[in-house]
Write a protein that holds these residues in place. Structure first.
Motif: not given
Ligand SMILES: *Cc1c(COP(=O)(O)O)cnc(C)c1O
Length: 317
Positions: A15-17, A52-53, A82-87
């Motif tokens: 939710e917060n990402v 990104v989800r 997406a992986v780079a951002y979430a990591a």
């Protein structure tokens, strides 16, 4: 198989990402198609696409002890970003294996999120193999772009949002590449409203899910040429294929010409920049390929990352 309750948990976890995208009624598309059309613009999502989800759900659901050395994937496109951002948000290192001929713009975007780039080969097969090998030797967690339950659950949060905004939705249209996005959405939709239809959309020129469904087994394509670079997957995953077999009502096919028209339609009439992969669903609506009339349709626009150098060519045609 993934389960409905796991998608609800994923929705809360990420939710917060992510950005909670809206669902917007399109009067023009409704008039043209004879259905009530509601657009779900994931081109406005963080990083410019829905991926990104799934990436965020994978990273946040992983055991911190296991994932602390970092994550790795093989994708030059939206999944890599997406992986780079979430990591980076979770403070883990990330490596993205990219093709040797990666576009400078895509490389810059991935680097901009703080990931390390490893160039390898030119095919997605080569990148995924290299990423899996490095995951082994460096003790990193490999994040598959679609054939992973946690990734599929994250993508499924889109289905829950559609149900919140349009509880009596009759059908949902979803772009299909490897099938992670539609697996998550279909599990969410059928879990809450079994009578709602779920249709996938593929380019005629890259229809491995369509063919696999008709053959009753995973079927591989070669020599794929489509403008929709996010849908160039040559075969569905084993996990995604079984979910699609169970929950998806049919796959609709669109031509390259129909994809271009939809992209320009969204830009001109909807003020939305979709990438070709993201516009296939609208292409199916505009080309009259949806076998329904007078129904409420939620139409997922999956992403908006495209090389703007392509635009003049599309417009002049
Ligand atoms: C990855 C991607 C898809 C396809 O998703 P799958 O989970 O592989 O089916 C569709 N559109 C965009 C914009 C994507 O990045």
């Amino acid at each position: 198989m993934i389960a409905f309750p796991d998608i609800i948990e994923a929705q809360q976890r990420i939710e917060n990402v992510i950005t909670r995208t809206y669902l917007d009624h399109s009067a023009t598309l409704s008039r043209l198609s004879g259905n009530e059309i509601y657009l779900k613009p994931e081109n406005l999502q963080k990083t410019g696409a829905f991926k990104v989800r799934g990436a965020a759900n994978f990273i946040l659901k992983s055991d911190p002890q296991k994932i602390c050395r970092g994550v790795i994937t093989g994708s030059s496109g939206n999944h890599g970003q997406a992986v780079a951002y979430a990591a980076a948000l979770a403070d883990y290192p990330a490596i993205v294996v990219v093709p040797e001929d990666v576009s400078p713009a895509k490389a810059a975007a991935i680097k901009g999120y703080g990931a390390e780039l490893v160039p390898c080969g030119t095919t997605s097969q080569e990148r995924i193999e290299k990423a899996q090998e490095l995951a082994q030797t460096k003790g990193l967690s490999f994040v598959h772009p679609f054939d992973d339950p946690w990734v599929m659950e994250g993508q499924g949060s889109i289905g829950l949002e559609i149900l919140e905004d349009l509880p009596d939705v009759d059908a949902v249209l979803v772009p299909v590449g490897g099938g992670g996005l539609i697996s998550g959405i279909a599990t969410a939709i059928k879990g809450a409203r079994p009578d709602t239809k779920v249709y996938g959309v593929e380019p005629v020129a890259s229809n491995s899910m369509y063919r696999s469904l008709r053959a009753g087994k995973v079927t591989e394509l070669t020599g794929i040429k489509t403008l929709a670079d996010g849908l160039r997957t040559n075969k569905p995953g084993l996990l995604t294929f079984s979910v699609v077999q169970k929950h998806v009502d049919d796959i609709l096919l669109v031509t390259e010409e129909e994809i271009k028209k939809a992209l320009l339609f969204l830009l001109e009439r909807g003020k939305l920049l979709a990438e070709p992969s993201g516009a296939v669903t609208v292409a199916a609506v505009l080309a009259g390929k949806v076998p329904l009339k007078g129904k409420k349709l939620a139409v997922v626009i999956s992403g908006g990352n495209m090389d703007l150098k392509l635009l003049p060519r599309l417009i002049s045609q």
